[in-house]
Design an enzyme around this catalytic site. Structure first.
Site, PDB file in Angstrom:
ATOM      1  N   GLU A 181       0.822  -1.218   0.000  1.00  0.00           N
ATOM      2  CA  GLU A 181       0.000   0.000   0.000  1.00  0.00           C
ATOM      3  C   GLU A 181       0.851   1.261   0.000  1.00  0.00           C
ATOM      4  O   GLU A 181       0.694   2.148   0.859  1.00  0.00           O
ATOM      5  CB  GLU A 181      -0.952  -0.018   1.196  1.00  0.00           C
ATOM      6  N   GLU A 384      -5.805  -8.359  -0.990  1.00  0.00           N
ATOM      7  CA  GLU A 384      -6.479  -8.169   0.301  1.00  0.00           C
ATOM      8  C   GLU A 384      -7.917  -7.794   0.021  1.00  0.00           C
ATOM      9  O   GLU A 384      -8.178  -6.897  -0.795  1.00  0.00           O
ATOM     10  CB  GLU A 384      -5.874  -7.004   1.102  1.00  0.00           C
TER      11      GLU A 384
HETATM   12  C1  BG6 Z   1      -4.597  -2.857   4.716  1.00  0.00           C
HETATM   13  C2  BG6 Z   1      -3.267  -3.342   5.193  1.00  0.00           C
HETATM   14  O1  BG6 Z   1      -4.608  -1.479   4.747  1.00  0.00           O
HETATM   15  O2  BG6 Z   1      -5.736  -3.128   5.451  1.00  0.00           O
HETATM   16  C3  BG6 Z   1      -3.326  -4.445   6.224  1.00  0.00           C
HETATM   17  O3  BG6 Z   1      -2.423  -3.709   4.142  1.00  0.00           O
HETATM   18  C4  BG6 Z   1      -4.465  -4.165   7.184  1.00  0.00           C
HETATM   19  O4  BG6 Z   1      -2.078  -4.552   6.829  1.00  0.00           O
HETATM   20  C5  BG6 Z   1      -5.764  -4.168   6.404  1.00  0.00           C
HETATM   21  O5  BG6 Z   1      -4.515  -5.065   8.246  1.00  0.00           O
HETATM   22  C6  BG6 Z   1      -6.994  -3.953   7.252  1.00  0.00           C
HETATM   23  O6  BG6 Z   1      -6.865  -2.803   8.014  1.00  0.00           O
HETATM   24  P1  BG6 Z   1      -6.994  -2.837   9.588  1.00  0.00           P
HETATM   25  O7  BG6 Z   1      -6.580  -1.495  10.022  1.00  0.00           O
HETATM   26  O8  BG6 Z   1      -8.412  -3.139   9.860  1.00  0.00           O
HETATM   27  O9  BG6 Z   1      -6.079  -3.900  10.053  1.00  0.00           O
END
Ligand code: BG6
Length: 486
Positions: A181, A384
């Site tokens: 990211e 993701e």
């Molecule tokens: C993304 C990241 O922004 O979102 C992850 O690459 C992160 O590392 C995921 O865990 C979800 O966000 P959060 O803040 O709910 O963990």
């Protein structure tokens, strides 16, 4: 005639994802150094994570120190992933496990051995690793001694690290992502975690209202160095092994105009530009976007860019695009007049949101896939996507996460539609393969996994693994290559 069957390409890479600092734990074991997240305390939606200059476990709990204890239990985890039929496991190498201080002359052998065992284990189950080189794990020493990526010297330190892992895992890993990211580097949130710049207020916040022109300049200079490093890594990876493929990794931001008012439409276009295309154009087209000069001027940004960097960027464009997708937001040119703003603009009043206020928008995924593909025409991989939720285990050990099944099902339909549109989508890794620590809030109770881990926000629990309902559902989806999603 429409049927309920969905078509995903043969060999589609179904899988799941994690990140080292959120799942490994063992933060100081076997010669590992501290990374930036190892200095971050736990928090929650209302309380930002604090960044402490020294690590004081008596005073604070640091969630990355335990993660979900994957360092000690990786074999069990990979067996569970194999049981679901994963074709790929997207994980990250913890930079500070390989170079504990970031500037060490020699790598830490125990760290190299750990990932070798992990990759071999994946391969033994026909799971291809997809590996992020840095996912919020910049060695703390790079942050304090060098000022993070704002310092040009960090390019060479990263190249030494990249060369080490590319050589060490040649043949075991062929799909690489450089910076997780990277586009978060355009705002305060990414300052520490993606760019290694120590935040003034020692807190991880999305936006820092006090940011001065100097702070902003530093952020964008850091990003430039990350771009150059990434472009050099692309070339290096191809030289080391012609089978290597290197992707950029973006936070997939989708902005809709809040209304059809021309000012809102223009605001959405500007938000798409800075949040997505500033970084993607450099990494995918090898040059800054045509509007970059306007943007730099408006924001008093004066970058130091040696002439040779332009050639490096041109010659180091990525082979594919990977990104995360969680939500969409709305843009308006009159934010101050509205109530209900989010970290990224306005919450869409037509969409439902998670308990953390993240809107749920499967159709937005089809839209974004088409946007990216139209602009770059490179293979896309979703690395993701998932829903963070409070979940509890029943007496009999079951975890009924129907919300996750529903969320994934609708997103898979959107993917199938985008594929039908003609988008070259090569894979999908859900976030997260297993419950891990939330990066943003440091909570454990914001659960994303298909596998439940018995742990709480303060590191209590057995850390034993239990299969959620989504585990069994995803297994069926993978087995039929997404054809049936019921
Ligand atoms: C993304 C990241 O922004 O979102 C992850 O690459 C992160 O590392 C995921 O865990 C979800 O966000 P959060 O803040 O709910 O963990």
């Amino acid at each position: 005639m429409k049927t309920n069957n969905y078509v995903f390409p043969k060999g589609f890479l179904w899988g799941g994802a994690t990140a080292a600092t959120q799942c490994e734990g063992a933060w100081d074991k076997d010669g590992k150094g501290a990374s930036v997240l190892d200095h971050c305390t736990n928090g929650d939606r209302e309380h930002p994570r604090k960044v402490t200059d020294s690590i004081d476990p008596e005073q604070h709990f640091y969630p990355s120190h335990k993660g979900c204890m994957q360092y000690d239990r990786f074999e069990e985890d990979i067996e569970l992933f194999a049981e679901m039929g994963f074709k790929t496991y997207r994980l990250s190498i913890n930079w500070s496990r390989i170079f504990p201080n970031g500037d060490d002359e020699k790598p830490n052998q125990a760290g190299l051995d750990y990932y070798r065992r992990l990759f071999e284990k994946c391969r033994s189950h026909n799971i291809e690793p997809t590996v992020t080189m840095t996912h919020y794990d910049i060695p703390w020493n790079i942050c304090v001694k060098y000022g993070g990526w704002a310092n040009r010297e960090v390019i060479d330190l990263f190249l030494r690290y990249a060369e080490t892992i590319l050589t060490e895992y040649k043949g075991l890993v062929t799909r690489w992502l450089t910076h997780n990211e990277i586009n978060f580097g355009t705002i305060s949130y990414g300052e520490l975690i993606t760019s290694g710049i120590l935040p003034k207020h020692r807190q991880i916040v999305m936006h820092d209202a006090d940011a001065t022109a100097k702070d902003i300049n530093k952020r964008f200079q850091a990003l430039h160095h990350e771009f150059v490093a990434s472009a050099k890594v692309v070339q290096l990876a191809h030289e080391i092994d012609s089978n290597n493929e290197v992707g950029c990794m973006m936070c997939g931001f989708a902005f809709y105009p809040l209304s059809c008012k021309p000012g809102d439409v223009a605001a959405a276009q500007r938000d798409m530009e800075i949040w997505n295309y500033y970084c993607m154009d450099v990494m995918c087209k090898g040059k800054y976007p045509y509007w970059a000069n306007r943007y730099w001027k408006e924001n008093d940004i004066n970058l130091s860019i040696p002439e040779e960097d332009y050639r490096v960027l041109e010659n180091g464009t990525v082979d594919f695009i990977s990104f995360s997708y969680y939500r969409t937001d709305c843009s308006t040119d009159e934010l101050e007049k509205h109530e209900g703003s989010t970290d990224f603009g306005m919450q869409n009043p037509l969409l439902e949101a998670t308990e953390w206020g993240w809107t749920i928008d499967p159709q937005g995924l089809r839209w974004l896939l088409n946007e990216y593909y139209a602009r770059y025409e490179k293979p896309l991989m979703i690395v993701e996507n998932g829903i963070g939720a409070y979940e509890t285990m029943e007496e009999d050990g079951a975890i009924h996460d129907t919300h996750r099944i529903e969320y994934m099902r609708e997103h898979f339909k959107a993917m199938a539609q985008a594929i039908e549109d003609g988008v070259d989508l090569i894979g999908y890794a859900c976030w997260s393969a297993i419950d891990i620590v939330s990066a943003g809030t440091g909570e454990f109770k914001k659960r994303y996994g298909l596998i439940y881990v018995d742990a709480d926000d303060l590191g209590n629990g057995t850390y034993d693994r239990y299969k959620k309902d989504s585990f069994f559902w995803y297994k069926k989806v993978i087995a039929c290559n997404g054809e049936k999603l019921d």
